[in-house]
Design a protein around this motif. Structure first.
Motif, short mmCIF file in Angstrom:
data_model
loop_
_atom_site.label_atom_id
_atom_site.label_comp_id
_atom_site.label_asym_id
_atom_site.label_seq_id
_atom_site.Cartn_x
_atom_site.Cartn_y
_atom_site.Cartn_z
N GLU A 245 -40.44 11.79 -5.94
CA GLU A 245 -39.85 12.13 -4.03
C GLU A 245 -40.98 11.29 -3.18
O GLU A 245 -39.70 11.28 -1.92
N LYS A 246 -42.00 10.76 -3.46
CA LYS A 246 -42.21 9.93 -2.38
C LYS A 246 -42.04 8.67 -2.54
O LYS A 246 -41.25 7.83 -1.46
N VAL A 247 -41.06 8.41 -3.37
CA VAL A 247 -40.55 6.65 -3.92
C VAL A 247 -39.04 6.98 -3.65
O VAL A 247 -38.26 6.31 -2.88
N ILE A 248 -38.51 8.65 -3.67
CA ILE A 248 -36.92 8.83 -3.14
C ILE A 248 -37.16 7.91 -1.66
O ILE A 248 -36.69 7.54 -0.75
N MET A 249 -38.01 8.89 -1.11
CA MET A 249 -38.17 8.62 0.49
C MET A 249 -38.31 7.40 0.81
O MET A 249 -38.13 7.46 2.40
N SER A 250 -38.94 6.76 -0.06
CA SER A 250 -39.26 4.65 0.88
C SER A 250 -38.23 4.39 0.70
O SER A 250 -38.31 3.41 1.65
N PHE A 251 -37.21 4.77 -0.17
CA PHE A 251 -35.93 4.22 -0.11
C PHE A 251 -35.47 3.78 0.99
O PHE A 251 -34.83 4.79 1.21
N PRO A 252 -35.30 2.85 1.99
CA PRO A 252 -33.79 2.95 3.26
C PRO A 252 -33.23 3.67 2.73
O PRO A 252 -32.03 3.61 3.57
N GLU A 253 -32.26 2.82 1.70
CA GLU A 253 -31.01 3.01 1.24
C GLU A 253 -30.49 4.59 0.68
O GLU A 253 -28.95 5.25 1.00
N ILE A 254 -31.56 5.68 0.76
CA ILE A 254 -31.04 6.69 0.47
C ILE A 254 -31.31 7.26 1.99
O ILE A 254 -31.63 7.46 2.35
N ILE A 255 -29.93 7.69 2.26
CA ILE A 255 -30.52 8.52 3.29
C ILE A 255 -30.39 9.61 3.64
O ILE A 255 -31.10 10.39 4.40
N GLU A 256 -29.97 10.40 2.74
CA GLU A 256 -30.13 12.31 2.69
C GLU A 256 -30.51 12.14 0.82
O GLU A 256 -30.12 11.61 -0.09
N CYS A 257 -31.11 13.50 0.40
CA CYS A 257 -31.64 13.70 -0.60
C CYS A 257 -31.96 15.05 -0.62
O CYS A 257 -32.43 15.98 0.66
N PHE A 258 -31.36 15.90 -1.38
CA PHE A 258 -31.75 17.60 -1.75
C PHE A 258 -32.16 18.11 -3.04
O PHE A 258 -31.04 16.76 -4.07
N THR A 259 -32.29 18.78 -3.58
CA THR A 259 -32.54 19.16 -4.66
C THR A 259 -31.85 20.38 -4.36
O THR A 259 -30.86 21.25 -4.21
N ILE A 260 -30.82 19.79 -6.46
CA ILE A 260 -30.05 21.04 -6.81
C ILE A 260 -30.19 21.53 -7.60
O ILE A 260 -31.08 20.92 -8.26
N SER A 261 -29.56 22.88 -7.79
CA SER A 261 -29.21 23.22 -9.26
C SER A 261 -28.24 22.74 -10.26
O SER A 261 -27.19 22.10 -9.10
N GLY A 262 -28.13 23.00 -11.03
CA GLY A 262 -26.98 22.68 -12.62
C GLY A 262 -27.17 21.90 -13.34
O GLY A 262 -28.91 21.54 -13.27
N ASP A 263 -26.68 20.77 -13.42
CA ASP A 263 -27.19 19.64 -14.42
C ASP A 263 -27.80 18.27 -13.87
O ASP A 263 -28.51 17.89 -14.93
N PHE A 264 -28.08 18.30 -13.36
CA PHE A 264 -29.16 17.12 -11.98
C PHE A 264 -30.53 18.10 -11.28
O PHE A 264 -30.16 19.12 -11.25
N ASP A 265 -31.24 17.43 -10.82
CA ASP A 265 -31.93 17.66 -10.09
C ASP A 265 -32.49 17.68 -8.81
O ASP A 265 -32.20 17.86 -7.93
N TYR A 266 -31.88 16.12 -8.12
CA TYR A 266 -30.93 15.97 -7.26
C TYR A 266 -30.11 15.47 -6.38
O TYR A 266 -29.17 15.04 -7.54
N LEU A 267 -30.07 15.37 -5.53
CA LEU A 267 -28.25 14.77 -4.76
C LEU A 267 -28.80 13.81 -3.17
O LEU A 267 -29.05 14.78 -2.94
N LEU A 268 -28.38 12.34 -4.10
CA LEU A 268 -28.57 11.72 -3.04
C LEU A 268 -27.45 11.00 -2.25
O LEU A 268 -26.31 10.96 -3.26
N LYS A 269 -27.34 10.59 -1.34
CA LYS A 269 -26.90 9.98 -0.30
C LYS A 269 -26.93 8.76 -0.52
O LYS A 269 -28.03 8.59 0.58
N VAL A 270 -26.44 7.83 -0.50
CA VAL A 270 -27.12 6.53 -0.93
C VAL A 270 -26.02 5.32 0.21
O VAL A 270 -24.97 5.18 -0.26
N VAL A 271 -25.97 4.32 0.70
CA VAL A 271 -24.99 3.18 1.62
C VAL A 271 -26.23 1.86 1.47
O VAL A 271 -27.36 1.80 -0.02
N GLY A 272 -25.39 1.06 0.74
CA GLY A 272 -25.01 -0.43 0.74
C GLY A 272 -24.48 -1.45 1.08
O GLY A 272 -22.76 -1.16 1.39
N ARG A 273 -24.38 -2.41 1.03
CA ARG A 273 -23.69 -3.41 1.56
C ARG A 273 -21.96 -3.15 1.18
O ARG A 273 -21.39 -3.44 1.91
#
Length: 155
Positions: free
Chosen positions: A83-111
């Motif tokens: 989580e600390k590494v995820i929070m350090s990436f400026p490309e990741i603008i939102e991060c949520f822990t989620i239930s289901g098949d995955f652990d996190y849902l990230l909103k990511v931006v790029g050029r």
């Protein structure tokens, strides 16, 4: 919270640059009372922070993706490090822990698609403890970040 607090939140969510005097006038409070209430909402953590909503494409961020990320179950003890590494990436603008098949849902931006792909492959997937990612490219933003529907019935 009461009706005045709800009105304050509504004003700030729709026009964060509204002056205290303008807000007080619009909700029928004196400016000192309005300011006192705003500060109380800030201290309670109801108002988390103030920010400008910047248009991604206007600053060269033309691609947005939602990325589902799963952790290696054997490395789950490292979840806070990941989580600390995820929070350090400026490309990741939102991060949520989620239930289901995955652990996190990230909103990511790029050029562009290439820079997004490079970020996912060369940086995110290299984080120790990350087992897999699945990306979904956003084709169009239909309803951008909207104010929360705050009213007294929800409190």
């Amino acid at each position: 919270m009461d009706a005045f607090d709800v009105k304050i939140l509504d004003c700030l969510q729709h026009s964060g640059r509204m002056s205290n005097v303008e807000m007080a006038e619009s909700i029928h409070l004196s400016p000192p009372q309005c300011l006192r209430r705003v500060r109380a909402l800030e201290e309670k953590g109801v108002i988390r922070r103030y920010a400008a909503l910047v248009s991604p494409s206007q600053v060269g961020l033309n691609v947005m993706a939602f990325v589902a990320l799963s952790l290696d179950r054997d490395q789950f003890r490292r979840v806070r490090e990941v989580e600390k590494v995820i929070m350090s990436f400026p490309e990741i603008i939102e991060c949520f822990t989620i239930s289901g098949d995955f652990d996190y849902l990230l909103k990511v931006v790029g050029r562009d698609l290439k820079s997004l792909s490079q970020f996912l492959t060369d940086r995110l997937m290299q984080v120790p403890g990350v087992a897999g990612v699945r990306s979904m490219i956003c084709l169009e933003e239909v309803k951008p970040l909207a104010p929360l529907p705050v009213d007294l019935n929800n409190l």
